[in-house]
Design an enzyme around this catalytic site. Structure first.
Site, short mmCIF file in Angstrom:
data_model
loop_
_atom_site.label_atom_id
_atom_site.label_comp_id
_atom_site.label_asym_id
_atom_site.label_seq_id
_atom_site.Cartn_x
_atom_site.Cartn_y
_atom_site.Cartn_z
N ASP A 55 0.87 -1.16 0.00
CA ASP A 55 0.00 0.00 0.00
C ASP A 55 0.92 1.22 0.00
OD1 ASP A 55 -2.33 1.63 0.38
OD2 ASP A 55 -1.72 1.85 2.47
N ASP A 102 0.01 4.96 0.78
CA ASP A 102 -0.14 6.00 1.81
C ASP A 102 -0.01 5.36 3.19
OD1 ASP A 102 -0.50 8.66 2.52
OD2 ASP A 102 -2.64 8.39 2.84
#
Lengths: 333, 333
Positions: free
Chosen positions: B58, B60
């Site tokens: 991922d 962020d």
């Protein structure tokens, strides 16, 4: 190789006559599996009116369509008043206040007092008054809600003042919110924007105990007579989507407005008849509340929809239009 | 006498660390009642990396926070590449395209190719391509979705072109819509307005078979590093509220993106490790997909949240930050 795997949560697609609304009321067992409502005959009309002390009318599709009065309505209301019946008008449309609706009735030539009108904008304010609410309200919605909050002395922010506000999300951007907001009221808002969504979200997520109140959750509504428009289900859905909370609903088919009316006038529910054009708001509202119910076909529901196997909501009677009650008018000498 | 009766559908109020997201995945039985994840030790790191052929990150909270790179990330990615690992970057943020993210990686000094990036904007376009979609798409969302649709040759309307459009709802007003629209794609849109809501609603309700596709349903997201902002859960909620339909979700935690990636590179899922900062999207996405999972505390999840009795999602390991894998770096002579 083509990848076809996807996830749909339910895959339910309701189309055509299976009308979609925001009700989450459990209907198991309380309605017949297939609606079996009789068409109202003159003797039916007489027995219904004889047994009824108070008529509650939905407005759109019963009294008017958009800005046009439905045929025979003034004479029918006059007849019922002359028979000593109490008349009450309810609407899930929160864009106007009671005062706003009084003007609309007047413009259509109907003499209806503000105290006879119960809009979902009024219901939201009445709800806050009923719980002794003393904080500020943030409003996603239009002038009707703001006027009704003024009437009960609840301070409010948002609403029309936040139309046109923009959020750019530039680096480091922070939206401040008022920590004194104790309720977010969400009603239909043609000027919904991201600023309002974020402000309402911050209040609900970050102010301890902040209420989330929906005037109604109608999926679509006849905001103009030309087509169906996305209703307050959209505004409420936006706030549900970011807060993952369910709102307190004050409009139909939730019970608040009916309980409020019955309490205010000390009414017996079995002496009330609900007249509406929608099965899943008006008639459901009436049946869930223990009222007599009458469906008119002058609005969104057709006879075909009523009798479709997919419909399980049966009114006590159905008829073409409210003016069919004029059959009870004494023949003049 | 004060009327207190109201209706709330569930009364559920989740606050504080119990993070709310849009997942509707049933979790019964697939996770431990209380998450019991070990903190990653250097031997754990070695065995995890040895068993992993592909890392899915991922972005962020793992690679960056807002516009700032997280400490030690470039060296860690270099180390993993030097060990022959495949690196893939996924994000539910649909506002940028793959090309847009390539620029963002570059601006942070990271050399990542477009083919290594899987954004939910790309996933929406890939989904339409996978089903041989030939009609037009109506977009509620930003430039990332539009660019990705261009890449797969899907005609689109809406998006940024409909920002600022107004609906006045004057008497008789009618909105026309394009009957060739066969899919409505809903992604985060800071310029959401009633025009877009109504247009999307008309397409879904009135165009037979029209698809309703959500890039993701995240309740909130760190669009700036200063606070949490209402996420695409709001835009999707608005369209759900007026159509009463559930969307096809292509972003995390739905399976589409993972299946697409695994298929494209012929990956064995037990040789993939998902690294993320969110339990209910990243780690759930990994666990539901049969991947190894590693939670980093450099984003939104704290150790307290992970170990709270309310959390039932356990990663295989957790650690403070991605750079903790640098313990595997050979000591230089």
């Amino acid at each position: 190789k083509v990848v076809l795997t996807t996830t749909t949560t339910t895959g339910v697609r309701r189309r055509g006559n299976a009308r979609a609304t925001g009700t989450t009321t459990t209907r198991g067992g309380r309605h017949m599996a297939r609606a079996n409502a009789p068409k109202m005959s003159p003797p039916d009309a007489k027995s219904l009116v004889d047994a009824t002390e108070t008529f509650i009318f939905d407005c759109d599709g019963v009294i008017w369509k958009g800005d046009s009065l439905i045929e025979g309505v003034p004479e029918t209301l006059d007849l019922l008043r002359s028979m000593g019946k109490r008349l009450i008008f309810v609407t899930n449309n929160s864009t106007k206040s009671r005062a706003g609706y009084t003007s609309k009735f007047k413009s259509l030539g109907l003499n209806v007092g503000a105290e006879e009108i119960f809009s979902s904008s009024f219901a939201a304010a009445a709800y806050l008054e009923s719980i002794g609410f003393k904080k500020k309200a943030y409003v996603v919605g239009e002038t009707g809600i703001l006027e009704e909050l003024d009437n009960v002395g609840v301070q409010h922010i948002g609403g029309e003042a936040d139309a046109g506000k923009q959020v750019t999300l530039k680096s480091g951007e922070l939206m401040h919110h008022d920590e004194d907001v104790g309720a977010v009221i969400v009603g239909f808002d043609r000027n919904i924007n991201y600023y309002k969504i974020q402000y309402a979200t911050l209040c609900i997520r970050e102010n301890p105990g902040c209420l989330f109140i929906a005037t109604n959750t109608d999926a679509v509504t006849h905001l103009t007579d030309a087509q169906e428009w996305a209703g307050n289900g959209s505004m409420v859905g936006a706030i549900k989507g970011s807060t993952k909370q369910e709102p307190i609903v004050v409009g139909k088919p939730a019970a608040f407005m009916l309980d409020y009316i019955a309490n205010k006038y000390s009414l017996r529910k079995d002496q009330i008849c609900m007249v509406g054009d929608r099965l899943d708001t008006d008639i459901l509202f009436g049946k869930d509340g223990g009222l007599r119910t009458m469906l008119v076909l002058s609005g969104v529901t057709t006879e075909e929809t009523l009798k479709s196997p997919e419909n399980d909501i049966a009114p006590d009677f159905y008829t073409d239009k409210l003016a069919d009650l004029l059959c009870l008018k004494p023949v003049e000498a």
